[in-house]
Design a protein around this motif. Structure first.
Motif, PDB file in Angstrom:
ATOM      1  N   ARG A   1      20.172  72.083  36.257  1.00 35.88           N
ATOM      2  CA  ARG A   1      20.591  71.635  37.591  1.00 35.88           C
ATOM      3  C   ARG A   1      21.516  72.674  38.240  1.00 35.88           C
ATOM      4  O   ARG A   1      21.336  73.027  39.406  1.00 35.88           O
ATOM      5  CB  ARG A   1      21.301  70.275  37.469  1.00 35.88           C
ATOM      6  CG  ARG A   1      21.356  69.525  38.777  1.00 35.88           C
ATOM      7  CD  ARG A   1      21.738  68.069  38.573  1.00 35.88           C
ATOM      8  NE  ARG A   1      20.777  67.321  37.794  1.00 35.88           N
ATOM      9  CZ  ARG A   1      21.064  66.640  36.676  1.00 35.88           C
ATOM     10  NH1 ARG A   1      22.291  66.641  36.193  1.00 35.88           N
ATOM     11  NH2 ARG A   1      20.126  65.978  36.028  1.00 35.88           N
ATOM     12  N   SER A   2      22.459  73.165  37.467  1.00 39.02           N
ATOM     13  CA  SER A   2      23.399  74.133  38.054  1.00 39.02           C
ATOM     14  C   SER A   2      22.671  75.414  38.450  1.00 39.02           C
ATOM     15  O   SER A   2      22.938  75.999  39.491  1.00 39.02           O
ATOM     16  CB  SER A   2      24.533  74.425  37.075  1.00 39.02           C
ATOM     17  OG  SER A   2      24.004  75.094  35.945  1.00 39.02           O
TER      18      SER A   2
ATOM     19  N   THR B   1      18.743  68.385  32.424  1.00 41.91           N
ATOM     20  CA  THR B   1      19.942  68.978  31.829  1.00 41.91           C
ATOM     21  C   THR B   1      20.858  69.553  32.905  1.00 41.91           C
ATOM     22  O   THR B   1      20.406  69.942  33.975  1.00 41.91           O
ATOM     23  CB  THR B   1      19.552  70.120  30.868  1.00 41.91           C
ATOM     24  OG1 THR B   1      18.771  71.042  31.609  1.00 41.91           O
ATOM     25  CG2 THR B   1      18.774  69.612  29.679  1.00 41.91           C
ATOM     26  N   ASP B   2      22.115  69.594  32.567  1.00 35.63           N
ATOM     27  CA  ASP B   2      23.107  70.107  33.513  1.00 35.63           C
ATOM     28  C   ASP B   2      22.884  71.584  33.807  1.00 35.63           C
ATOM     29  O   ASP B   2      23.026  72.035  34.934  1.00 35.63           O
ATOM     30  CB  ASP B   2      24.525  69.935  32.929  1.00 35.63           C
ATOM     31  CG  ASP B   2      24.928  68.485  32.961  1.00 35.63           C
ATOM     32  OD1 ASP B   2      24.312  67.726  33.741  1.00 35.63           O
ATOM     33  OD2 ASP B   2      25.832  68.102  32.197  1.00 35.63           O
ATOM     34  N   TYR B   3      22.504  72.319  32.753  1.00 35.40           N
ATOM     35  CA  TYR B   3      22.347  73.764  32.945  1.00 35.40           C
ATOM     36  C   TYR B   3      21.253  74.045  33.966  1.00 35.40           C
ATOM     37  O   TYR B   3      21.441  74.837  34.896  1.00 35.40           O
ATOM     38  CB  TYR B   3      22.024  74.464  31.622  1.00 35.40           C
ATOM     39  CG  TYR B   3      21.843  75.946  31.815  1.00 35.40           C
ATOM     40  CD1 TYR B   3      22.939  76.740  32.120  1.00 35.40           C
ATOM     41  CD2 TYR B   3      20.593  76.535  31.745  1.00 35.40           C
ATOM     42  CE1 TYR B   3      22.789  78.091  32.344  1.00 35.40           C
ATOM     43  CE2 TYR B   3      20.432  77.885  31.972  1.00 35.40           C
ATOM     44  CZ  TYR B   3      21.540  78.671  32.260  1.00 35.40           C
ATOM     45  OH  TYR B   3      21.389  80.006  32.485  1.00 35.40           O
TER      46      TYR B   3
END
Lengths: 252, 300
Positions: A239-240, A235-237
């Motif tokens: 990763r960020s 997920t992007d979250y």
């Protein structure tokens, strides 16, 4: 079967007609002798999960099982002999008017366990505090020493599971590493299972086998240590979150 | 000198030694505070006077001699003068210290303890327990103290024990309030959560973990109220509802002296001075004790 099984746990705080959902249908399983990390930004509900396990937060849905059995409410002594918690702030988690001796012997007194003297001395040894500290008060100790006392207290009843609520976030960097190494050593020596909360990914990376990323009270993604090392977040979250602190990660 | 070393040992080896060392440190800390030492001195003198009253008093406190009535202070044989029945005021004050001490001790042993108990229980359990206990407290607080004490004495009959009971029953609510407020500030702290998580029941948490945190503020109130207790007892005595004549109670002595206040000032003034000095002593001592009882102030 996992040692700690949490299914669809929801925690809602209600007060005067308003309600805040701190945790919303989160499920997780922690195997025995595993170290499981809960990661997320402030207010994502990770500490609330620990407090819910201990019965300190209002569970409004879902189940918590330890070793296959539903946890009783109120939690009771059998529960406290299996599960203990280390709190975030060692300045707030030790009674300011009790000597270390009193703090450490209190769990023994509650559970009617004898050999207080020997066990208190042993506990101080185990966490690397000199025995001469036995009759000191918390205000005479440094933050790192206090957290060692809190860890010793949590281990007095010889639990299998230790819940760690950001155990090092109130400590400075050098003491953090010391405390984490102590926790790791105790885990190997005693075969403990850790459920650990942190917002510091370096800490999580150093300590945990599996990780659950949380955001706004919901589980976002579960990762293994390998996933984390090879940056295989889905997920992007996640990763960020991880890229934001990647440069601070400790080398394995 | 070996006891000194044993007491001063930085790293005590047993619980008894740690406790003795702590007590010794507390004593040293108390000794550094000259005002507290003055309070302690006054209190010790009061205790000695109460203990040795029969040997110290030059006259019988109850024996009347109308030929010697209303003698001024420093008359031969009567250093503080005599009252309207010719009784020696000094002897009456010395014997009165026993009654005063008795009343103060009984009130201090009952009212703050009851207040502390009710306040911590209400604060810790919250909910309906809190509501019920605090409304009872409110009812007691709403009555003027002396009126309630008067009503109680009127029902129970005048006398020293009933006066003490009346004072205790009217003075616990402020302690309950203070204790509850303290309890509310500590009940959600991590160290209380930690001991609950170890499986401690309500009784153990309240007695061993919450009460020690409430104690300093309650002690402050007790020392502030100590003078008030003596005065309320005096007030009841003054109204003829406390200690009965001819027993030499300080408040009753002031009351009987008020008729002569302008011409024979000493009859009321001498017991008044005694109340003043003893109240001051308790206040100073209590203030010092509070500082000593807080281990966090140890380094200061």
């Amino acid at each position: 079967m996992a040692l700690i099984e949490i299914e669809n746990l929801s925690v809602t705080y209600r007060s005067k007609g308003r309600s805040v959902t701190a945790v919303e249908s989160v499920s997780l399983g922690v195997e025995a002798r595993q170290s499981f990390g809960l990661v997320g930004e402030s207010g994502s509900g990770k500490s609330t999960i620990l407090r819910a396990i201990c019965g300190l937060a209002p569970v409004t849905g879902g189940t918590i099982r330890i070793g296959g059995d539903l946890v009783p409410t109120p939690r009771g002594r059998a529960f406290s002999a299996r599960v203990q918690m280390v709190f975030q702030d060692p300045y707030a988690s030790l009674h300011p008017r009790h000597t270390l001796d009193r703090t450490l012997s209190e769990p023994l007194a509650i559970h009617g366990i004898g050999q207080t003297d020997a066990r208190v001395m042993q506990a101080l040894d185990d966490v690397g505090l000199p025995q001469s500290f036995r009759f000191r008060y918390p205000h005479q100790l440094s933050g790192g020493q206090r957290q060692r006392v809190a860890i010793a207290r949590a281990l007095m009843l010889r639990p299998e599971i230790l819940l760690l609520d950001e155990p090092t976030s109130a400590l400075d960097a050098s003491v953090q590493a010391e405390t984490l190494n102590l926790l790791n050593r105790l885990r190997t020596e005693r075969g403990l299972t850790f459920l650990m909360v942190s917002h510091d990914l370096a800490v999580i990376d150093h300590m945990c086998d599996r990780i659950l990323v949380m955001q706004n009270g919901r589980a976002v993604e579960e990762l293994s240590r390998q996933d984390l090392a090879s940056a295989k977040m889905k997920t992007d979250y996640a990763r960020s979150l991880f890229s934001a602190s990647a440069d601070r990660m400790l080398e394995p | 000198m070996r006891t000194m070393d044993w007491l001063r040992d930085q790293n005590p080896t047993s619980r008894a030694q740690a406790r003795a060392g702590q007590a010794y440190l507390n004593w040293l800390r108390l000794r550094r505070n000259p005002l507290a030492m003055a309070g302690l001195l006054i209190t010790v003198i009061l205790l000695l006077v109460a203990l040795l009253a029969p040997w110290l008093a030059p006259h019988d406190p109850i024996a009347q001699d109308l030929s010697q009535r209303l003698l001024p202070p420093l008359s031969p044989g009567y250093p503080m003068g005599t009252d309207e029945f010719g009784r020696d005021i000094l002897s009456r004050i010395l014997f009165g210290s026993r009654i005063t001490l008795y009343i103060v001790l009984l009130v201090v042993l009952t009212a703050p303890v009851a207040g502390l108990f009710i306040g911590t229980v209400a604060g810790y359990f919250g909910g309906w327990v809190d509501a019920v206990l605090m409304r009872i407290t409110d009812i007691f607080l709403a009555f003027p103290k002396l009126i309630l004490a008067l009503a109680l004495v009127a029902v129970l009959g005048p006398g020293m024990v009933n006066a003490v009971l009346a004072i205790a029953l009217t003075s616990w609510p402020p302690y309950a309030r203070v204790a509850r407020a303290e309890t509310l500030t500590v009940r959600n702290s991590d160290y209380i959560a930690a001991v609950k998580l170890q499986g401690a029941g309500g009784g153990r948490v309240i007695w061993g973990h919450i009460m020690p945190m409430c104690l300093p503020s309650v002690i402050i109130r007790v020392t502030l109220d100590m003078a008030g207790v003596i005065l309320t007892a005096a007030g009841l005595g003054f109204l003829g509802l406390g200690v009965q004549p001819p027993l030499p109670e300080w408040g009753a002595m002031i009351s009987s002296g008020r008729k002569y206040l302008f011409e024979q000032w000493w009859v009321a003034t001498m017991p008044g001075l005694a109340i003043f000095i003893v109240s001051l002593g308790f206040n100073l001592l209590g203030d010092g004790l509070r500082d000593v009882l807080d281990p966090r102030s140890a380094g200061k």
